[in-house]
Design an enzyme around this catalytic site. Structure first.
Site, PDB file in Angstrom:
ATOM      1  N   GLU A  63       3.981   0.213   3.112  1.00 46.78           N
ATOM      2  CA  GLU A  63       3.460   1.000   1.986  1.00 46.78           C
ATOM      3  C   GLU A  63       1.931   0.952   1.973  1.00 46.78           C
ATOM      4  O   GLU A  63       1.259   1.967   1.762  1.00 46.78           O
ATOM      5  CB  GLU A  63       3.999   0.449   0.654  1.00 46.78           C
ATOM      6  CG  GLU A  63       5.515   0.516   0.512  1.00 46.78           C
ATOM      7  CD  GLU A  63       6.198  -0.772   0.970  1.00 46.78           C
ATOM      8  OE1 GLU A  63       5.702  -1.411   1.928  1.00 46.78           O
ATOM      9  OE2 GLU A  63       7.235  -1.129   0.377  1.00 46.78           O
ATOM     10  N   CYS A  93       7.904  -4.427  -2.370  1.00 49.19           N
ATOM     11  CA  CYS A  93       7.756  -5.707  -3.064  1.00 49.19           C
ATOM     12  C   CYS A  93       6.821  -5.476  -4.258  1.00 49.19           C
ATOM     13  O   CYS A  93       6.237  -4.394  -4.392  1.00 49.19           O
ATOM     14  CB  CYS A  93       7.179  -6.765  -2.122  1.00 49.19           C
ATOM     15  SG  CYS A  93       5.454  -6.464  -1.656  1.00 49.19           S
ATOM     16  N   CYS A  96       3.230  -4.379  -3.346  1.00 53.20           N
ATOM     17  CA  CYS A  96       3.148  -2.975  -2.911  1.00 53.20           C
ATOM     18  C   CYS A  96       3.340  -2.041  -4.106  1.00 53.20           C
ATOM     19  O   CYS A  96       2.672  -1.018  -4.202  1.00 53.20           O
ATOM     20  CB  CYS A  96       4.173  -2.684  -1.826  1.00 53.20           C
ATOM     21  SG  CYS A  96       3.710  -3.411  -0.243  1.00 53.20           S
TER      22      CYS A  96
HETATM   23 ZN   LIG Z   1       5.240  -5.002   0.098  1.00 51.60          ZN
END
Ligand SMILES: [Zn+2]
Length: 230
Positions: A63, A93, A96
């Site tokens: 990302e 996550c 991100c």
């Molecule tokens: Zn991440």
């Protein structure tokens, strides 16, 4: 019309496609492969042209790589709208998720739709909150279904000749379990999907652990559709 050949001959997108075996292992909802793969599509304004590419994580998460690449390469008029679609093997996550929200806040005419095969460390409260924040800021987050797998196979995979429809038949039950878990995340419910690994991590088990709050909050037809409860 189904093509007789694979996408190879004269296909300008070939170098952006991944190999079938890669797709099979990266996007299998039952495999917990460490690396993340991303397919993305970018569409500008009212143009019908779609820009497609694929990417994998490096030392950075995919990302963040996308955001850095996009910001470095694109000189665009902020008044032109831009639609971005990601197909991710793992959901973002929390770090991100934060980076994505910052990126989108700098580009008000941009929309982002995320399809994900699996939920990354879904028991982690920060990751759950990160996904909720993303959704609350206008990002669409959905679990990949059969139709997205089929779409990705056709558009992002260097599938062999005559195998346009031979995308891997992953277990629909796993897609459903992940969708149910995403539902719990959105509703701020505790996790109901339990994933355990046994025998030197060779075997992965998926099970549902439903508490009263799940029965009270999730519509019964969604719970019943998993086929795991009566
Ligand atoms: Zn991440």
């Amino acid at each position: 019309m189904t093509s007789e050949k694979g996408p190879s001959t004269g296909d300008a997108t070939l170098r952006r496609r991944i190999e079938p075996w890669e797709f099979e292992v990266f996007f299998d909802p039952g495999e917990l492969r460490k690396e993340t793969c991303m397919f993305y599509e970018i569409k500008w304004g009212t143009s019908h042209k779609i820009w497609r590419n694929s990417s994998k994580n490096t030392t950075n998460h995919v990302e963040v790589n996308f955001i850095e690449k996009f910001t470095a390469e694109r000189h665009f008029c902020p008044s032109i709208s831009c639609s971005i679609t990601w197909f991710l093997s793992w959901s973002p996550c929390w770090e991100c998720s934060k980076a994505i929200r910052e990126f989108l806040s700098q580009h008000p005419n941009m929309t982002l739709v995320i399809y994900t095969a699996r939920l990354f460390q879904h028991m982690d409260q920060q990751n759950r909150q990160g996904l909720r924040d993303l959704i609350n800021s206008g990002v669409t987050v959905q679990i990949m279904t059969v139709s997205e797998y089929c779409y990705c196979w056709r558009n992002f995979v260097n599938y062999p000749p005559k195998e346009e429809t031979h995308w891997p038949k992953y277990q629909p039950l796993l897609m459903m379990l992940y969708a149910l878990e995403l539902h719990c995340i959105i509703l701020s419910l505790p996790p109901c999907l339990k994933i355990s690994r046994r025998c030197q991590k060779q075997l992965t088990f998926f099970s549902l652990t439903l508490q009263n709050c799940h029965y009270q909050t999730i519509p019964p037809h969604i719970l019943l559709s998993t086929g795991l409860i009566r």
